[in-house]
Write a protein that holds these residues in place. Structure first.
Motif, PDB file in Angstrom:
ATOM      1  N   LEU A 127       0.836  -1.190   0.000  1.00 18.57           N
ATOM      2  CA  LEU A 127       0.000   0.000   0.000  1.00 18.57           C
ATOM      3  C   LEU A 127       0.874   1.244   0.000  1.00 18.57           C
ATOM      4  O   LEU A 127       1.929   1.272   0.644  1.00 18.57           O
ATOM      5  N   LEU A 128       0.427   2.265  -0.715  1.00 17.90           N
ATOM      6  CA  LEU A 128       1.030   3.586  -0.625  1.00 17.90           C
ATOM      7  C   LEU A 128       0.041   4.486   0.100  1.00 17.90           C
ATOM      8  O   LEU A 128      -1.144   4.535  -0.254  1.00 17.90           O
ATOM      9  N   VAL A 129       0.513   5.172   1.145  1.00 21.25           N
ATOM     10  CA  VAL A 129      -0.343   6.058   1.932  1.00 21.25           C
ATOM     11  C   VAL A 129       0.342   7.420   2.049  1.00 21.25           C
ATOM     12  O   VAL A 129       1.507   7.575   1.694  1.00 21.25           O
ATOM     13  N   ARG A 130      -0.377   8.393   2.568  1.00 23.61           N
ATOM     14  CA  ARG A 130       0.225   9.707   2.776  1.00 23.61           C
ATOM     15  C   ARG A 130       1.285   9.620   3.868  1.00 23.61           C
ATOM     16  O   ARG A 130       1.158   8.837   4.816  1.00 23.61           O
ATOM     17  N   ALA A 131       2.313  10.415   3.745  1.00 22.66           N
ATOM     18  CA  ALA A 131       3.461  10.329   4.655  1.00 22.66           C
ATOM     19  C   ALA A 131       3.078  10.573   6.106  1.00 22.66           C
ATOM     20  O   ALA A 131       3.713  10.031   7.025  1.00 22.66           O
ATOM     21  N   ASP A 132       2.027  11.373   6.346  1.00 22.66           N
ATOM     22  CA  ASP A 132       1.640  11.701   7.722  1.00 22.66           C
ATOM     23  C   ASP A 132       0.515  10.812   8.260  1.00 22.66           C
ATOM     24  O   ASP A 132      -0.005  11.042   9.360  1.00 22.66           O
ATOM     25  N   LYS A 209       6.023  13.053   0.195  1.00 23.14           N
ATOM     26  CA  LYS A 209       4.573  13.166   0.335  1.00 23.14           C
ATOM     27  C   LYS A 209       3.907  11.834   0.669  1.00 23.14           C
ATOM     28  O   LYS A 209       2.811  11.817   1.230  1.00 23.14           O
ATOM     29  N   PHE A 210       4.571  10.732   0.299  1.00 24.29           N
ATOM     30  CA  PHE A 210       3.958   9.407   0.465  1.00 24.29           C
ATOM     31  C   PHE A 210       4.957   8.439   1.086  1.00 24.29           C
ATOM     32  O   PHE A 210       6.161   8.674   1.109  1.00 24.29           O
ATOM     33  N   LYS A 211       4.416   7.314   1.586  1.00 25.99           N
ATOM     34  CA  LYS A 211       5.266   6.262   2.124  1.00 25.99           C
ATOM     35  C   LYS A 211       4.628   4.916   1.845  1.00 25.99           C
ATOM     36  O   LYS A 211       3.404   4.807   1.674  1.00 25.99           O
ATOM     37  N   LEU A 212       5.451   3.881   1.780  1.00 25.25           N
ATOM     38  CA  LEU A 212       4.951   2.517   1.625  1.00 25.25           C
ATOM     39  C   LEU A 212       4.641   1.942   2.997  1.00 25.25           C
ATOM     40  O   LEU A 212       5.386   2.170   3.958  1.00 25.25           O
ATOM     41  N   ALA A 213       3.537   1.189   3.080  1.00 27.53           N
ATOM     42  CA  ALA A 213       3.144   0.605   4.363  1.00 27.53           C
ATOM     43  C   ALA A 213       4.027  -0.581   4.747  1.00 27.53           C
ATOM     44  O   ALA A 213       4.147  -0.923   5.916  1.00 27.53           O
ATOM     45  N   GLY A 214       4.638  -1.239   3.747  1.00 26.01           N
ATOM     46  CA  GLY A 214       5.526  -2.363   4.021  1.00 26.01           C
ATOM     47  C   GLY A 214       4.808  -3.627   4.440  1.00 26.01           C
ATOM     48  O   GLY A 214       5.314  -4.386   5.271  1.00 26.01           O
ATOM     49  N   LEU A 215       3.638  -3.907   3.853  1.00 21.31           N
ATOM     50  CA  LEU A 215       2.819  -5.037   4.293  1.00 21.31           C
ATOM     51  C   LEU A 215       3.116  -6.353   3.578  1.00 21.31           C
ATOM     52  O   LEU A 215       2.769  -7.418   4.064  1.00 21.31           O
TER      53      LEU A 215
END
Length: 273
Positions: A127-132, A209-215
């Motif tokens: 998943l890609l989510v917002r960084a915050d 702006k974004f980060k990977l959840a690493g799931l």
């Protein structure tokens, strides 16, 4: 000399045409004399992207260049051809390309139609989510969230059918649209292979702006697709991939194309014999 329109002249022209075709290396090989045609994606940042000025950039593109060089083709002898996911098998079987490097996951269904060299990269659905955003740390958190992917995506179906059935799935025309929705808070997460997500997150305009959840919701072994039964070419490509890892080029390319996203990539997978 002017040839008259006689049976002998027609036969001579036909013979010349046949000879020229034979010397050209064959139209079903993906190569033409001293040139080679390789399939890549044109629309995947970080993996395979055709830029507005006509250049080809990305990890898969550089892997393709490395392999082609090991096969004896300099960069100016490579012709890149767009290889959309739905057309990859036909491009190979019809001889439109010599091989394909395009986030091409190896699976049993595809192996019935084409052969694979490699694998050269291990990706996972993520998943890609917002960084915050700290509200999504596991797949189950998607049950109360809006999830975005492209229309017909197997990644989205995997989440909705197996992992988070109550997720509000939004299917759009392309990943760029999902990314815009994610940035504007119209959706909460974007799902596909982590390598593709890292490519988008690594773009200059998206960094931070974004980060990977690493799931790591699936295993996707990327291989190089080629015509079924071409064991000689498969062996040569496998040797090239092994050399690419041993000489440090693989590590260098991964960091170059995915590093800005903070992507925690897997070590290079072992090439299958």
């Amino acid at each position: 000399m002017k040839l008259r329109n006689t049976p002998a002249a027609v036969a001579a022209v036909a013979l010349l045409a046949l000879t020229a075709t034979a010397c050209g290396g064959g139209s079903d090989s993906g190569s033409n004399g001293d040139k080679i045609t390789v399939g890549i994606k044109f629309d995947q940042p970080g993996l395979g992207l055709k830029t507005p000025d006509g250049k080809y950039v990305g990890f898969d593109v550089d892997v393709a260049r490395y392999v082609a060089k090991e096969l004896g083709y300099t960069e100016d002898k490579i012709n890149f051809k767009q290889a959309p996911s739905a057309e990859r098998e036909n491009l190979i079987k019809n001889g439109d390309v010599k091989f394909i490097v395009a986030s091409y996951s190896i699976n049993d269904k595809r192996k019935k139609e084409v052969d694979f060299a490699g694998p050269y990269f291990l990706a996972h659905q993520d998943l890609l989510v917002r960084a915050d955003d700290t509200s999504i740390t596991k797949v189950e958190d998607l049950n109360s969230k809006k999830l975005c992917s492209v229309t017909g995506s197997t990644s989205a179906q995997n989440v909705r059918d197996k992992l988070a059935p109550d997720a509000d799935l939004q299917q759009l025309g392309g990943y760029s649209e999902c990314l815009t929705g994610l940035q504007n808070k119209r959706v909460d997460a974007l799902t596909t292979d982590d390598s593709i997500l890292a490519g988008y997150a690594s773009q200059k305009e998206h960094q931070g702006k974004f980060k990977l959840a690493g799931l790591r919701m699936s295993d996707e072994n990327y291989g190089i697709g080629l015509k079924k039964g071409d064991d000689e070419l498969r062996g040569k490509i496998n040797k090239a991939l092994e050399k690419m890892v041993s000489d440090g080029t693989w590590e260098k390319l991964v960091k170059e194309h995915f590093g800005p996203s903070g992507y925690k990539y897997e070590p290079a997978p072992k090439v299958q014999g």
